[in-house]
Write an enzyme that holds these catalytic residues in place. Sequence first.
Site, short mmCIF file in Angstrom:
data_model
loop_
_atom_site.label_atom_id
_atom_site.label_comp_id
_atom_site.label_asym_id
_atom_site.label_seq_id
_atom_site.Cartn_x
_atom_site.Cartn_y
_atom_site.Cartn_z
NE ARG A 114 86.96 23.96 44.64
CZ ARG A 114 88.29 23.77 44.75
NH1 ARG A 114 89.05 23.99 43.68
NH2 ARG A 114 88.83 23.38 45.87
CE LYS A 136 64.57 21.24 40.79
NZ LYS A 136 63.33 20.60 41.27
CD GLU A 178 57.53 15.21 34.79
OE1 GLU A 178 57.06 16.35 34.97
OE2 GLU A 178 58.04 14.54 35.70
CE LYS A 215 62.47 22.10 34.20
NZ LYS A 215 62.86 20.70 34.44
CD GLU A 225 62.23 22.92 43.56
OE1 GLU A 225 61.58 22.32 42.70
OE2 GLU A 225 62.97 22.36 44.39
NE ARG A 229 63.47 24.51 38.58
CZ ARG A 229 64.69 24.42 38.06
NH1 ARG A 229 65.51 25.46 38.10
NH2 ARG A 229 65.09 23.31 37.47
CG ASN A 233 58.55 20.11 42.90
OD1 ASN A 233 59.33 19.49 42.19
ND2 ASN A 233 58.95 21.07 43.73
CG HIS A 236 57.15 15.53 40.53
ND1 HIS A 236 56.26 16.01 39.60
CD2 HIS A 236 58.24 15.12 39.84
CE1 HIS A 236 56.79 15.89 38.39
NE2 HIS A 236 57.98 15.36 38.51
CG HIS A 240 59.67 12.07 43.57
ND1 HIS A 240 60.24 13.31 43.78
CD2 HIS A 240 59.89 11.79 42.26
CE1 HIS A 240 60.79 13.75 42.66
NE2 HIS A 240 60.57 12.85 41.72
CG HIS A 253 59.75 10.32 36.84
ND1 HIS A 253 59.84 10.62 38.18
CD2 HIS A 253 59.47 11.50 36.20
CE1 HIS A 253 59.64 11.92 38.35
NE2 HIS A 253 59.42 12.47 37.18
#
Length: 341
Positions: A114, A136, A178, A215, A225, A229, A233, A236, A240, A253
């Site tokens: 956990r 993330k 990025e 960031k 997010e 935030r 993206n 993206h 993506h 990427h």
Amino acid sequence: MTTLHMNLGVRGYDIHIGRRLIDKAGEFFNLKRRTFIVTDSGVPKEYAERVAACAEVAKIVTVEEGEGSKSLEVYGRLLKEMAEFGLTRTDCAVAVGGGVVGDLTGFLAASYMRGIDFYNLPTTVLSQVDSSIGGKTAINLSGIKNIVGAFHQPRGVIVDIDTLSTLPKRQVANGLAEALKMSLTSDAELFSLFENEEISDSNIERVITSALKIKKAVVEEDECESGIRKILNFGHTFGHAVEAEEEMHGFYHGECVAIGMLPVSSPEVRARLVPVLKKLGLPCSYGGDIQRALSFISHDKKCDGDKISIVLVNKIGSYEIKKMTVSEFAEMVRNTAFFEV
């Protein structure tokens, strides 16, 4: 050396940026315990070994380079290795590698018992400017990128600029995409640096630090997010989709993000962006199956029913977040000539 502090209360941590920092891992990370180190086959072995030398007891596990390692199969295998190594809740995991290793190791740490402590030592430009901070963590499932994951902040990050010396030029450009993305939404001065200077060993630390500051500020304001935030993206949504259409090979990427930024930039921004992409060696056209790529957008985590939040840049250094239907966004992509070759 520059040290930035991520201000997230009890989840806050330091980000150390500089050169010759790997051998100081024991100073920046609490490694006086069992330490599970994950790296990949594309990273020089000595990096993980140098981190292990700073730990009380360490185990290094090497996964195959590439997105294929962000799978349920690899995730399950490493969980078993963590248990066999005898990791407890008071022990830690360290990622030594690029974004794949960071995402995978972070998710392992988030879910094992956990949640155990996680440290990140990113070794690519892409991971240094982006995925190394923010919490993330994720793996892929059924060809859908990062669909299984958790928010799990690292306890510390080391950005050692010297690890970039072994990277091919294409991988450097992949990561710079990025940083360029962040300049377009948030820092016109950083964009001017891309526009007016050649990015080299002499100024790449400045680029990386500037991107991390952007960031950091965004994550501090919106850790999970739910609001601002989303600007991270930018590029993206279609990026993506291109990545999925390419079945996670072919374009990197950052190259997909470069393509993805074009339809969500105004014509005026695009006119300045395309020359920068060309200078960096990033793609500014796409010859793949546009319709097939668009079919992946409905699986995007940013989708809310038939609506999706799209980040638009109409003026460099600023942004707009707009809700539109998937079909409206698809029409925006089709109306952009960037895919013509």
